[in-house]
Design an enzyme around this catalytic site. Structure first.
Site, PDB file in Angstrom:
ATOM      1  N   GLU A 116       0.904  -1.211  -0.096  1.00 12.61           N
ATOM      2  CA  GLU A 116       0.162  -0.104   0.018  1.00 12.61           C
ATOM      3  C   GLU A 116       0.735   1.150  -0.019  1.00 12.61           C
ATOM      4  OE1 GLU A 116      -2.534   0.488   3.404  1.00 12.61           O
ATOM      5  OE2 GLU A 116      -2.663   2.617   3.330  1.00 12.61           O
ATOM      6  N   ARG A 128       0.709  10.262   0.998  1.00 12.06           N
ATOM      7  CA  ARG A 128       1.080  11.247   2.020  1.00 12.06           C
ATOM      8  C   ARG A 128       2.088  12.045   1.749  1.00 12.06           C
ATOM      9  NH1 ARG A 128       0.416   7.014   7.167  1.00 12.06           N
ATOM     10  NH2 ARG A 128      -1.361   6.298   6.435  1.00 12.06           N
ATOM     11  N   THR A 155      -4.413   6.086   1.981  1.00  9.28           N
ATOM     12  CA  THR A 155      -4.562   7.208   2.408  1.00  9.28           C
ATOM     13  C   THR A 155      -5.293   7.969   1.464  1.00  9.28           C
ATOM     14  OG1 THR A 155      -2.459   7.309   3.508  1.00  9.28           O
ATOM     15  CG2 THR A 155      -3.657   9.465   3.819  1.00  9.28           C
ATOM     16  N   LYS A 175     -11.121  -1.094   6.232  1.00  9.95           N
ATOM     17  CA  LYS A 175      -9.758  -1.266   7.169  1.00  9.95           C
ATOM     18  C   LYS A 175     -10.407  -0.734   8.565  1.00  9.95           C
ATOM     19  CE  LYS A 175      -6.167   2.061   7.348  1.00  9.95           C
ATOM     20  NZ  LYS A 175      -4.776   2.484   6.737  1.00  9.95           N
TER      21      LYS A 175
HETATM   22  C1  3PG Z   1      -2.061   3.390   8.228  1.00 12.44           C
HETATM   23  O1  3PG Z   1      -2.269   4.157   7.650  1.00 12.44           O
HETATM   24  O2  3PG Z   1      -2.686   2.350   8.387  1.00 12.44           O
HETATM   25  C2  3PG Z   1      -1.070   3.733   9.325  1.00 12.44           C
HETATM   26  O3  3PG Z   1      -0.424   4.797   9.365  1.00 12.44           O
HETATM   27  C3  3PG Z   1      -0.425   2.490   9.800  1.00 12.44           C
HETATM   28  O4  3PG Z   1      -0.201   2.582  11.284  1.00 12.44           O
HETATM   29  P1  3PG Z   1       1.181   2.318  11.953  1.00 12.44           P
HETATM   30  O5  3PG Z   1       2.081   3.225  11.631  1.00 12.44           O
HETATM   31  O6  3PG Z   1       0.937   2.195  13.478  1.00 12.44           O
HETATM   32  O7  3PG Z   1       1.545   0.786  11.181  1.00 12.44           O
END
Ligand code: 3PG
Length: 214
Positions: A45, A49, A73, A133
Protein backbone atom coordinates in the site's frame (compact mmCIF):
# COMPACT_ATOMS: atom_id res chain seq x y z
CA UNK A 1 -19.88 -4.75 -5.74
CA UNK A 2 -19.67 -8.15 -4.11
CA UNK A 3 -17.27 -9.52 -6.69
CA UNK A 4 -15.04 -6.44 -6.39
CA UNK A 5 -14.92 -6.86 -2.61
CA UNK A 6 -14.48 -10.63 -2.88
CA UNK A 7 -11.54 -10.11 -5.20
CA UNK A 8 -9.92 -7.76 -2.71
CA UNK A 9 -10.65 -10.14 0.17
CA UNK A 10 -8.97 -12.98 -1.75
CA UNK A 11 -5.95 -10.78 -2.49
CA UNK A 12 -5.63 -9.70 1.15
CA UNK A 13 -6.19 -13.23 2.44
CA UNK A 14 -3.33 -14.52 0.33
CA UNK A 15 -1.08 -11.57 1.26
CA UNK A 16 -1.88 -11.63 5.02
CA UNK A 17 0.40 -8.60 5.48
CA UNK A 18 -0.15 -5.35 3.61
CA UNK A 19 2.63 -2.91 4.51
CA UNK A 20 1.89 0.80 4.58
CA UNK A 21 4.59 2.62 2.59
CA UNK A 22 5.33 6.30 3.05
CA UNK A 23 7.92 7.30 0.45
CA UNK A 24 9.60 10.67 0.84
CA UNK A 25 12.20 10.39 -1.95
CA UNK A 26 11.25 9.07 -5.36
CA UNK A 27 14.58 7.28 -5.74
CA UNK A 28 13.75 5.06 -2.74
CA UNK A 29 10.54 3.67 -4.27
CA UNK A 30 11.93 0.90 -6.45
CA UNK A 31 14.68 -0.37 -4.11
CA UNK A 32 12.19 -0.36 -1.23
CA UNK A 33 9.63 -2.35 -3.20
CA UNK A 34 12.33 -4.77 -4.39
CA UNK A 35 13.51 -5.27 -0.81
CA UNK A 36 9.98 -6.10 0.33
CA UNK A 37 9.29 -8.44 -2.57
CA UNK A 38 12.62 -10.19 -1.85
CA UNK A 39 11.34 -10.75 1.69
CA UNK A 40 8.12 -12.34 0.41
CA UNK A 41 5.87 -9.29 0.85
CA UNK A 42 4.35 -8.44 -2.52
CA UNK A 43 1.15 -6.59 -1.78
CA UNK A 44 2.09 -3.00 -1.03
CA UNK A 45 0.00 0.00 0.00
CA UNK A 46 1.67 3.21 -1.18
CA UNK A 47 0.17 6.07 0.80
CA UNK A 48 -0.69 9.43 -0.73
CA UNK A 49 1.11 11.20 2.11
CA UNK A 50 4.04 12.74 0.31
CA UNK A 51 4.47 14.89 -2.79
CA UNK A 52 6.19 12.02 -4.65
CA UNK A 53 3.63 9.33 -3.74
CA UNK A 54 1.94 9.09 -7.15
CA UNK A 55 5.25 9.00 -9.04
CA UNK A 56 6.61 6.48 -6.53
CA UNK A 57 3.65 4.16 -7.09
CA UNK A 58 4.02 4.51 -10.86
CA UNK A 59 7.73 3.67 -10.65
CA UNK A 60 7.05 0.53 -8.60
CA UNK A 61 4.33 -0.60 -11.00
CA UNK A 62 6.68 -0.07 -13.97
CA UNK A 63 9.86 -1.53 -12.50
CA UNK A 64 8.77 -4.14 -9.94
CA UNK A 65 6.25 -6.33 -11.76
CA UNK A 66 6.11 -8.84 -8.87
CA UNK A 67 4.64 -6.16 -6.61
CA UNK A 68 0.87 -5.76 -6.29
CA UNK A 69 0.49 -2.03 -5.74
CA UNK A 70 -2.46 -0.40 -4.03
CA UNK A 71 -2.93 3.19 -2.97
CA UNK A 72 -3.61 4.19 0.61
CA UNK A 73 -4.59 7.37 2.44
CA UNK A 74 -7.30 7.98 -0.15
CA UNK A 75 -9.20 10.88 1.42
CA UNK A 76 -11.61 12.00 -1.31
CA UNK A 77 -12.93 11.19 -4.79
CA UNK A 78 -9.98 12.98 -6.45
CA UNK A 79 -7.50 10.73 -4.66
CA UNK A 80 -9.54 7.72 -5.72
CA UNK A 81 -9.46 8.87 -9.35
CA UNK A 82 -5.68 9.36 -9.12
CA UNK A 83 -5.27 5.83 -7.78
CA UNK A 84 -7.38 4.40 -10.57
CA UNK A 85 -5.58 6.41 -13.26
CA UNK A 86 -2.11 5.27 -12.20
CA UNK A 87 -3.12 1.62 -12.40
CA UNK A 88 -3.42 0.75 -8.71
CA UNK A 89 -4.84 -2.71 -7.98
CA UNK A 90 -6.77 -1.53 -4.91
CA UNK A 91 -7.47 1.50 -2.76
CA UNK A 92 -7.63 1.98 1.00
CA UNK A 93 -8.78 4.91 3.11
CA UNK A 94 -8.30 5.62 6.82
CA UNK A 95 -11.94 6.68 7.19
CA UNK A 96 -14.89 7.37 4.96
CA UNK A 97 -17.09 10.24 3.86
CA UNK A 98 -20.39 9.88 1.97
CA UNK A 99 -18.71 11.40 -1.12
CA UNK A 100 -15.81 8.99 -1.03
CA UNK A 101 -18.06 5.96 -0.45
CA UNK A 102 -20.28 6.79 -3.39
CA UNK A 103 -17.31 7.48 -5.68
CA UNK A 104 -15.73 4.18 -4.60
CA UNK A 105 -19.00 2.31 -5.14
CA UNK A 106 -19.17 3.68 -8.69
CA UNK A 107 -15.50 2.92 -9.41
CA UNK A 108 -14.05 -0.36 -10.68
CA UNK A 109 -11.16 -0.11 -8.22
CA UNK A 110 -11.40 -2.65 -5.37
CA UNK A 111 -11.61 -0.51 -2.25
CA UNK A 112 -11.51 -0.91 1.54
CA UNK A 113 -12.92 2.07 3.43
CA UNK A 114 -11.67 2.84 6.91
CA UNK A 115 -13.92 2.29 9.91
CA UNK A 116 -13.46 2.67 13.67
CA UNK A 117 -17.02 2.41 15.02
CA UNK A 118 -20.26 0.47 14.50
CA UNK A 119 -21.77 3.50 12.77
CA UNK A 120 -18.83 3.61 10.38
CA UNK A 121 -19.35 -0.09 9.56
CA UNK A 122 -23.04 0.59 8.90
CA UNK A 123 -22.12 3.41 6.52
CA UNK A 124 -19.65 1.16 4.69
CA UNK A 125 -22.20 -1.68 4.43
CA UNK A 126 -24.89 0.67 3.15
CA UNK A 127 -22.52 1.68 0.33
CA UNK A 128 -21.78 -1.99 -0.46
CA UNK A 129 -18.45 -2.47 1.33
CA UNK A 130 -18.12 -5.51 3.58
CA UNK A 131 -14.32 -5.50 3.58
CA UNK A 132 -13.04 -2.60 5.63
CA UNK A 133 -9.87 -1.26 7.17
CA UNK A 134 -10.13 -1.09 10.98
CA UNK A 135 -8.15 2.04 11.82
CA UNK A 136 -6.54 2.91 14.16
CA UNK A 137 -6.81 -0.70 15.31
CA UNK A 138 -4.89 -0.67 18.59
CA UNK A 139 -5.87 2.81 19.84
CA UNK A 140 -9.52 2.18 18.84
CA UNK A 141 -9.83 -0.79 21.18
CA UNK A 142 -7.65 -3.54 19.77
CA UNK A 143 -8.76 -7.13 19.32
CA UNK A 144 -11.47 -6.71 21.97
CA UNK A 145 -13.13 -4.01 19.88
CA UNK A 146 -12.81 -6.11 16.73
CA UNK A 147 -14.51 -9.07 18.44
CA UNK A 148 -17.29 -6.81 19.65
CA UNK A 149 -17.86 -5.54 16.09
CA UNK A 150 -18.07 -9.15 14.86
CA UNK A 151 -21.30 -9.53 16.91
CA UNK A 152 -23.59 -7.27 14.90
CA UNK A 153 -21.49 -7.57 11.72
CA UNK A 154 -20.60 -11.25 11.25
CA UNK A 155 -20.33 -10.79 7.48
CA UNK A 156 -17.71 -8.05 7.65
CA UNK A 157 -14.05 -8.78 6.86
CA UNK A 158 -11.41 -6.58 8.39
CA UNK A 159 -7.90 -5.39 7.62
CA UNK A 160 -6.75 -3.84 10.90
CA UNK A 161 -3.94 -1.29 10.85
CA UNK A 162 -2.56 1.24 13.30
CA UNK A 163 -0.32 0.06 16.13
CA UNK A 164 0.30 -3.37 14.60
CA UNK A 165 3.85 -4.70 14.53
CA UNK A 166 6.02 -7.73 15.03
CA UNK A 167 4.76 -8.40 18.56
CA UNK A 168 1.02 -8.46 17.84
CA UNK A 169 0.50 -9.16 14.10
CA UNK A 170 0.06 -12.91 14.63
CA UNK A 171 -2.62 -12.37 17.30
CA UNK A 172 -4.64 -10.17 14.95
CA UNK A 173 -4.20 -12.64 12.09
CA UNK A 174 -5.58 -15.43 14.24
CA UNK A 175 -8.97 -13.65 14.39
CA UNK A 176 -11.39 -15.36 11.98
CA UNK A 177 -12.72 -12.09 10.54
CA UNK A 178 -9.25 -10.64 9.82
CA UNK A 179 -8.17 -11.17 6.21
CA UNK A 180 -4.86 -9.28 6.54
CA UNK A 181 -3.07 -6.83 8.78
CA UNK A 182 -1.47 -3.58 7.68
CA UNK A 183 1.19 -1.36 9.13
CA UNK A 184 4.37 0.59 8.72
CA UNK A 185 6.58 -1.60 10.87
CA UNK A 186 8.22 -3.38 7.92
CA UNK A 187 9.31 -0.17 6.21
CA UNK A 188 10.13 2.41 8.83
CA UNK A 189 11.24 5.91 7.88
CA UNK A 190 14.72 5.49 9.40
CA UNK A 191 15.41 2.29 7.42
CA UNK A 192 14.19 3.85 4.19
CA UNK A 193 16.26 6.97 4.78
CA UNK A 194 19.36 4.89 5.48
CA UNK A 195 18.74 2.61 2.48
CA UNK A 196 18.72 -0.38 4.81
CA UNK A 197 17.20 -2.62 2.17
CA UNK A 198 18.65 -5.86 3.55
CA UNK A 199 17.22 -5.01 6.99
CA UNK A 200 13.80 -4.44 5.42
CA UNK A 201 14.02 -7.75 3.54
CA UNK A 202 14.90 -9.53 6.79
CA UNK A 203 11.97 -7.93 8.64
CA UNK A 204 9.63 -8.98 5.82
CA UNK A 205 10.92 -12.55 5.91
CA UNK A 206 10.31 -12.75 9.66
CA UNK A 207 6.82 -11.31 9.29
CA UNK A 208 5.88 -13.75 6.52
CA UNK A 209 7.09 -16.66 8.61
CA UNK A 210 5.11 -15.63 11.66
CA UNK A 211 2.00 -14.89 9.53
CA UNK A 212 2.16 -18.42 8.12
CA UNK A 213 2.34 -19.85 11.63
CA UNK A 214 -0.63 -17.72 12.83
C1 3PG B 1 -2.10 3.32 8.36
O1 3PG B 1 -2.40 4.17 7.55
O2 3PG B 1 -2.60 2.20 8.30
C2 3PG B 1 -1.20 3.63 9.48
O3 3PG B 1 -0.46 4.78 9.29
C3 3PG B 1 -0.33 2.50 9.85
O4 3PG B 1 -0.22 2.58 11.21
P1 3PG B 1 1.13 2.21 11.91
O5 3PG B 1 2.12 3.26 11.46
O6 3PG B 1 0.84 2.28 13.39
O7 3PG B 1 1.55 0.85 11.46
Amino acid sequence: MTSKQDKLAALFRSARIVPVLTIERLEDAVPLARAMVAGGVRTLEVTLRTPVAVEAAKAIIADVPEAIVGIGTILNPDDLARAEALGARFGISPGATPDLLSAAAASRLPFAPGIATASDVMGALAAGFDLVKFFPAEPAGGIKALRALAGPFPQVRFCPTGGIGESNAAAWLAEPNVVAVGGSWLCQAADIKAGNWSGITALCQRAVKSAKAA
